[in-house]
Scaffold this motif. Structure first.
Motif, PDB file in Angstrom:
ATOM      1  N   GLY A 211       0.824  -1.221   0.000  1.00 49.92           N
ATOM      2  CA  GLY A 211       0.000   0.000   0.000  1.00 49.92           C
ATOM      3  C   GLY A 211       0.845   1.253   0.000  1.00 49.92           C
ATOM      4  N   PHE A 212       1.972   1.212  -0.700  1.00 48.30           N
ATOM      5  CA  PHE A 212       2.939   2.312  -0.671  1.00 48.30           C
ATOM      6  C   PHE A 212       2.304   3.644  -1.031  1.00 48.30           C
ATOM      7  N   PHE A 213       1.496   3.645  -2.100  1.00 46.18           N
ATOM      8  CA  PHE A 213       0.977   4.924  -2.590  1.00 46.18           C
ATOM      9  C   PHE A 213      -0.184   5.457  -1.760  1.00 46.18           C
ATOM     10  N   SER A 214      -0.609   4.680  -0.747  1.00 41.20           N
ATOM     11  CA  SER A 214      -1.643   5.231   0.130  1.00 41.20           C
ATOM     12  C   SER A 214      -1.057   5.646   1.469  1.00 41.20           C
ATOM     13  N   ARG A 215       0.251   5.485   1.612  1.00 38.42           N
ATOM     14  CA  ARG A 215       0.883   5.831   2.885  1.00 38.42           C
ATOM     15  C   ARG A 215       1.176   7.329   2.943  1.00 38.42           C
ATOM     16  N   PRO A 216       1.438   7.834   4.141  1.00 40.35           N
ATOM     17  CA  PRO A 216       1.680   9.281   4.282  1.00 40.35           C
ATOM     18  C   PRO A 216       2.991   9.715   3.620  1.00 40.35           C
ATOM     19  N   VAL A 217       3.150  10.998   3.503  1.00 38.99           N
ATOM     20  CA  VAL A 217       4.299  11.540   2.788  1.00 38.99           C
ATOM     21  C   VAL A 217       5.618  11.169   3.454  1.00 38.99           C
ATOM     22  N   PHE A 218       5.599  10.993   4.791  1.00 43.78           N
ATOM     23  CA  PHE A 218       6.880  10.701   5.426  1.00 43.78           C
ATOM     24  C   PHE A 218       7.386   9.313   5.015  1.00 43.78           C
ATOM     25  N   VAL A 219       6.484   8.417   4.676  1.00 42.78           N
ATOM     26  CA  VAL A 219       6.910   7.101   4.184  1.00 42.78           C
ATOM     27  C   VAL A 219       7.570   7.253   2.817  1.00 42.78           C
ATOM     28  N   THR A 220       6.977   8.100   1.990  1.00 45.59           N
ATOM     29  CA  THR A 220       7.591   8.369   0.683  1.00 45.59           C
ATOM     30  C   THR A 220       8.989   8.958   0.877  1.00 45.59           C
ATOM     31  N   MET A 221       9.108   9.880   1.800  1.00 44.14           N
ATOM     32  CA  MET A 221      10.405  10.524   2.036  1.00 44.14           C
ATOM     33  C   MET A 221      11.427   9.506   2.530  1.00 44.14           C
ATOM     34  N   TRP A 222      11.024   8.667   3.459  1.00 45.09           N
ATOM     35  CA  TRP A 222      11.966   7.679   3.972  1.00 45.09           C
ATOM     36  C   TRP A 222      12.368   6.681   2.885  1.00 45.09           C
ATOM     37  N   THR A 223      11.394   6.286   2.071  1.00 46.30           N
ATOM     38  CA  THR A 223      11.698   5.325   1.001  1.00 46.30           C
ATOM     39  C   THR A 223      12.689   5.931   0.012  1.00 46.30           C
ATOM     40  N   VAL A 224      12.452   7.175  -0.363  1.00 46.27           N
ATOM     41  CA  VAL A 224      13.386   7.829  -1.280  1.00 46.27           C
ATOM     42  C   VAL A 224      14.762   7.916  -0.638  1.00 46.27           C
ATOM     43  N   SER A 225      14.794   8.201   0.641  1.00 44.53           N
ATOM     44  CA  SER A 225      16.079   8.268   1.350  1.00 44.53           C
ATOM     45  C   SER A 225      16.804   6.932   1.274  1.00 44.53           C
ATOM     46  N   LEU A 226      16.048   5.839   1.424  1.00 45.23           N
ATOM     47  CA  LEU A 226      16.653   4.511   1.383  1.00 45.23           C
ATOM     48  C   LEU A 226      17.420   4.298   0.089  1.00 45.23           C
ATOM     49  N   PHE A 227      16.770   4.640  -1.033  1.00 48.54           N
ATOM     50  CA  PHE A 227      17.399   4.385  -2.327  1.00 48.54           C
ATOM     51  C   PHE A 227      18.394   5.486  -2.715  1.00 48.54           C
ATOM     52  N   PHE A 228      18.063   6.701  -2.326  1.00 44.27           N
ATOM     53  CA  PHE A 228      18.935   7.834  -2.620  1.00 44.27           C
ATOM     54  C   PHE A 228      20.311   7.644  -1.985  1.00 44.27           C
ATOM     55  N   PHE A 229      20.299   7.073  -0.779  1.00 47.41           N
ATOM     56  CA  PHE A 229      21.551   6.894  -0.058  1.00 47.41           C
ATOM     57  C   PHE A 229      22.517   6.009  -0.825  1.00 47.41           C
ATOM     58  N   PHE A 230      21.996   4.947  -1.437  1.00 45.66           N
ATOM     59  CA  PHE A 230      22.875   4.038  -2.185  1.00 45.66           C
ATOM     60  C   PHE A 230      23.637   4.790  -3.264  1.00 45.66           C
ATOM     61  N   TYR A 231      22.856   5.582  -4.001  1.00 45.99           N
ATOM     62  CA  TYR A 231      23.466   6.273  -5.134  1.00 45.99           C
ATOM     63  C   TYR A 231      24.512   7.259  -4.654  1.00 45.99           C
ATOM     64  N   THR A 232      24.147   8.045  -3.667  1.00 43.48           N
ATOM     65  CA  THR A 232      25.053   9.101  -3.248  1.00 43.48           C
ATOM     66  C   THR A 232      26.259   8.533  -2.507  1.00 43.48           C
ATOM     67  N   PHE A 233      26.051   7.429  -1.780  1.00 41.76           N
ATOM     68  CA  PHE A 233      27.166   6.798  -1.086  1.00 41.76           C
ATOM     69  C   PHE A 233      28.173   6.273  -2.100  1.00 41.76           C
ATOM     70  N   ALA A 234      27.661   5.692  -3.176  1.00 37.71           N
ATOM     71  CA  ALA A 234      28.565   5.205  -4.226  1.00 37.71           C
ATOM     72  C   ALA A 234      29.298   6.365  -4.878  1.00 37.71           C
ATOM     73  N   GLU A 235      28.571   7.464  -5.095  1.00 41.37           N
ATOM     74  CA  GLU A 235      29.169   8.627  -5.745  1.00 41.37           C
ATOM     75  C   GLU A 235      30.282   9.228  -4.896  1.00 41.37           C
ATOM     76  N   GLN A 236      30.148   9.090  -3.583  1.00 37.78           N
ATOM     77  CA  GLN A 236      31.178   9.617  -2.686  1.00 37.78           C
ATOM     78  C   GLN A 236      32.516   8.917  -2.922  1.00 37.78           C
ATOM     79  N   HIS A 237      32.473   7.735  -3.530  1.00 39.29           N
ATOM     80  CA  HIS A 237      33.692   6.969  -3.735  1.00 39.29           C
ATOM     81  C   HIS A 237      34.199   7.057  -5.173  1.00 39.29           C
ATOM     82  N   ALA A 238      33.661   7.998  -5.932  1.00 39.61           N
ATOM     83  CA  ALA A 238      34.095   8.147  -7.321  1.00 39.61           C
ATOM     84  C   ALA A 238      35.580   8.486  -7.407  1.00 39.61           C
ATOM     85  N   TRP A 239      36.114   9.101  -6.358  1.00 38.63           N
ATOM     86  CA  TRP A 239      37.513   9.503  -6.373  1.00 38.63           C
ATOM     87  C   TRP A 239      38.467   8.312  -6.462  1.00 38.63           C
ATOM     88  N   LEU A 240      37.944   7.135  -6.142  1.00 40.61           N
ATOM     89  CA  LEU A 240      38.772   5.941  -6.238  1.00 40.61           C
ATOM     90  C   LEU A 240      39.072   5.580  -7.703  1.00 40.61           C
TER      91      LEU A 240
END
Lengths: 534, 274
Positions: A211-240
């Motif tokens: 029921g993701f799309f019926s949940r409150p906005v904070f669930v959407t925000m947390w979910t985006v954070s979950l996936f966003f973190f992966f991308y940005t964490f990987a990007e932090q290591h681009a210097w390697l």
């Protein structure tokens, strides 16, 4: 020390009779030593602890799986420990700005090169852990008992992060650095951090996706954070990558982008927590399903991955990126102010309905922290608006105004919101288990909150003022005014000591509230916050 | 009609308070993903002023990270605030001055035991950064115009030499040489308080009597200013130069203002950095 003793005594007092009785093998009624005027707040807190019907399947407070409550408290405790480490490293680091003390510290082998990355790493860890604690609290509302697999994943996450944290501290003290901002530890420690995040995302999204799309906005925000973190964490290591490392300008553009979006990732956790706590305290969840809330979320997220640009106006880069950053910076911060004002206004209304007439305008500690976050947001938004204008950005670039702005944002907004969240979660958990935590809403703690905000406010204000004066003086090719140097040290020393003192007191209250035998004992009896005398 | 949080739809005049439909949330997420990917593409494909480090500069950058220089120093404003921004440090220091600062350190900067090759690599890295752009507004421009300011000072001393006080002029000239090649300019800049809070010496010298000035040049000014490594003769020369700077401050500034390539700003463009 008196303060510490009193706080601990307040916790133990609630269980004094229980301990003595258990020693005799007799069960007794757990006395609620709640002052009469606190009864209404306890009632209100218990009522607010009931899940909103639109949030998902409701669970009664007395039947929440103790494993879930333990998971929530583990992350609360982790957040408190992280902030304590960050505060200790930050305090020692600040002393480096006093040359005579710096000389002494160098002599005994304490270097700023180790202290600063410890401080930034554990400050970020505090924000993530506190946000995750709130997510776990929400999962208590919507999920049934923890499965074995979920328990295993949670335990693995906690162990991996604890080991990573310990390893990071030891390696930084041993002067093994990455040399990067925010991610100052050796990249090997990124592996357990990333694995732990995968496990957390697996658990959390496993519940959110129903029921993701019926949940409150904070669930959407947390979910985006979950996936966003992966991308940005990987990007932090681009210097390697060799190609990136060999081009410092490209590396810096990527590093600012990755840092900005990492901040965006944890801000989604923080602002989601703000929404969630607001709903739980007010019982009004209309906002978190509204078009307005999603519009704010959209602009906020857009800003998260573009506003790094206002830190890089000075970098040689594509002007389109700079213009996008400028325009979106202007939009997002105005809208965010609306969110905080709305929530705080709603909370004030609720408080006036539940407290006795004589205390109509009194906020509890959670409310005080949220009120403080509102004022900080207003100030930081105002300064952010100003310093996002490119010519003004150039003037304050590289001055203490930037430092003041960062402190105001991280301590004033993020930390105040998370302190509100942590005090609410701890109080809520305690109420569910029949534990009384008077120190959370005592007058002394409220004064501490006020003192913390005043001292940090003066410090941030001074840093902003001196930064602006420095920038303008340099722009005009003139020397700095003498009053700046004469007054700076005393102001910063006094405010710094005061802020550290009050923040230390906040940590002590949180620590004494979140740790203790009372929690372990209550874990054994999840359904019995009233034990029947035999 | 009052919107209810459990109802979807658009309510006239109350759009923002109405419940957001699931399909709208999905569209919002898709749009945001698209914006994020576009922004990422803009950054990844940005080839503005590519800066390819040669092997020596690359090794220098490794040293920079290994010793965590960014804790105190900044590059393009990215880093700590205890020390100055070093983006354009190679434009205002010599290799020898850098080596002295790194190897000796001071109260707040540790001494780093780097060998000659490592110092060369670090210098190559800072040289490369200096060519990449302008890391600091205003202050660095002033410092970068050190050459212009020193030309003006040099010319003024020459003009004085055509008049009277030959030995005084020689002393001033010697002091000027010591000042610009020694470690003084690591912290001090001409006619302004520096980013590391070192005072404007042209103003400062007026506040010190002969004895006080001699004491500073002999012992430094703990804890911020280390002891200058000057013998007695060099101290006299430095004192002479600093007095000259103080006495001719207004004249020198007027000359600088009159030049077309004067280092002080009078305008504020939208984009400071290009």
């Amino acid at each position: 020390m008196n303060f510490l003793r009193e706080s601990s005594a307040a916790v133990d007092e609630a269980f004094l009779s229980d301990d003595a009785a258990q020693a005799c093998g007799v069960e007794v009624v757990v006395k609620r030593t709640v002052p009469p005027d606190m009864d209404q707040r306890v009632v209100a807190a218990e009522r607010a602890a009931q899940p909103s019907p639109v949030s998902g399947d409701a669970q009664s407070a007395s039947t929440v799986d103790p494993s879930r409550r333990r998971a929530t408290m583990v992350f609360v405790r982790g957040a408190v420990v992280s902030l304590s480490v960050a505060l200790a490293a930050g305090l020692l680091g600040v002393l480096y700005y006093i040359p005579s003390v710096a000389r002494f510290m160098q002599g005994v082998g304490i270097n700023l090169t180790s202290l600063r990355p410890i401080h930034t790493t554990f400050a970020a860890a505090f924000i993530f852990l506190a946000g995750i604690a709130v997510v776990h609290r929400y999962i208590e509302d919507i999920a049934g008992p923890m499965t074995k697999a979920e328990k295993l994943r949670t335990k693995a996450q906690v162990i991996l992060w604890a080991l990573a944290g310990l390893g990071i501290v030891l390696s930084l003290l041993a002067r093994v650095f990455s040399g990067r901002e925010y991610m100052g530890f050796h990249p090997i420690f990124s592996i357990p951090i990333a694995i732990g995040w995968v496990l957390f995302a697996w658990n959390a999204f496993g519940h959110f996706r129903k029921g993701f799309f019926s949940r409150p906005v904070f669930v959407t925000m947390w979910t985006v954070s979950l996936f966003f973190f992966f991308y940005t964490f990987a990007e932090q290591h681009a210097w390697l990558l060799g190609r990136v490392f060999s081009d410092p300008l490209l590396d810096m553009r990527l590093q600012w982008k990755a840092t900005g979006t990492l901040v965006g990732s944890f801000n989604l956790l923080v602002y989601g927590s703000l929404y969630y706590i607001g709903v739980k305290r007010t019982g009004d969840d209309s906002l978190v399903h509204s078009n307005l809330a999603y519009a704010l979320f959209g602009i906020g997220l857009l800003n998260s991955f573009t506003n790094f640009g206002h830190h890089t106006y000075h970098l040689p880069q594509n002007h389109v990126v700079k213009w996008i950053s400028f325009v979106i910076s202007m939009l997002e911060i105005i809208i965010l102010a609306r969110v905080v004002w709305d929530i705080a206004g709603s909370m004030r209304h609720q408080e006036s309905q539940t407290t006795p007439n004589t205390e109509r305008n009194t906020l509890d500690s959670t409310g005080l922290f949220m009120e403080a976050a509102r004022w900080w947001t207003a100030w930081i938004l105002l300064t952010a608006l100003v310093i996002s204008v490119p010519p003004l950005n150039a003037i304050i670039h590289g001055t203490t105004a930037v430092m003041g702005h960062a402190m105001g944002a991280e301590i004033g907004i993020d930390s105040m919101i998370l302190f509100a969240a942590l005090t609410w979660v701890v109080r809520d958990q305690a109420v569910q288990r029949g534990i009384v935590l008077r120190q959370l809403d005592g007058t002394r703690f409220k004064r501490t909150i006020v003192g913390l905000n005043v001292s940090v406010g003066v410090m941030v204000g001074w840093l902003t003022l001196t930064g602006v004066v420095t920038g303008v003086s340099r722009y005009q090719g003139r020397g700095l005014p003498d009053w700046l140097n004469v007054a700076s040290h005393p102001v910063l020393v006094v405010c710094g000591i005061a802020a550290a003192y009050f923040l230390g007191r906040v940590l002590i209250v949180l620590a004494t509230s979140a740790f203790g035998r009372a929690w372990a004992q209550s874990d054994e009896k999840p359904d019995t916050h009233q034990i029947v005398q035999q | 009609m009052q919107p209810s949080p459990t109802e979807e739809g658009v309510f006239p005049g109350r759009f923002w308070h109405a419940r957001c439909a699931g399909r709208h949330k999905a569209w919002l997420l898709l749009i945001l993903i698209a914006c994020f990917l576009t922004q990422s593409a803009l950054v990844y494909t940005d080839h503005t002023r590519p800066l390819a480090l040669d092997p020596s500069a690359r090794r220098g950058r490794v040293l920079w990270q290994q010793h965590n220089c960014q804790v105190c120093h900044q590059l393009y404003g990215f880093g700590g605030f205890l020390g100055p921004d070093l983006t354009n440090a190679a434009g205002r220091l010599t290799r020898g001055q850098l080596a002295q600062q790194v190897v000796r350190g001071n109260d707040q900067m540790p001494a780093f035991a780097l060998d000659d090759q490592q110092l060369d690599d670090l210098w190559a890295f800072l040289l490369a950064m200096n060519t990449s752009g302008q890391g600091q507004a205003r202050q660095t421009k002033l410092a970068n115009e050190r050459t212009v300011i020193e030309q003006v000072i040099d010319q003024t001393i020459e003009d004085m030499g055509d008049g009277t006080g030959g030995s005084d002029i020689a002393l001033i000239r010697q002091g000027f040489g010591l000042y610009r090649t020694g470690t003084c300019t690591s912290c001090h800049v001409y006619f302004a308080r520096s980013a590391v809070d070192a005072p404007d010496l042209s103003r400062r010298v007026e506040e010190l009597d002969k004895g006080a000035l001699a004491k500073v040049l002999a012992q430094g000014k703990p804890p911020r200013m280390p002891k200058p490594e000057l013998d007695a003769g060099q101290q006299r020369a430095m004192a002479a130069f600093l007095r000259f700077l103080g006495n001719h401050r207004n004249g020198l500034l007027n000359q600088l203002d009159a030049r077309d390539d004067q280092p002080f700003f009078s305008s504020l463009p939208w984009w400071e950095y290009r």
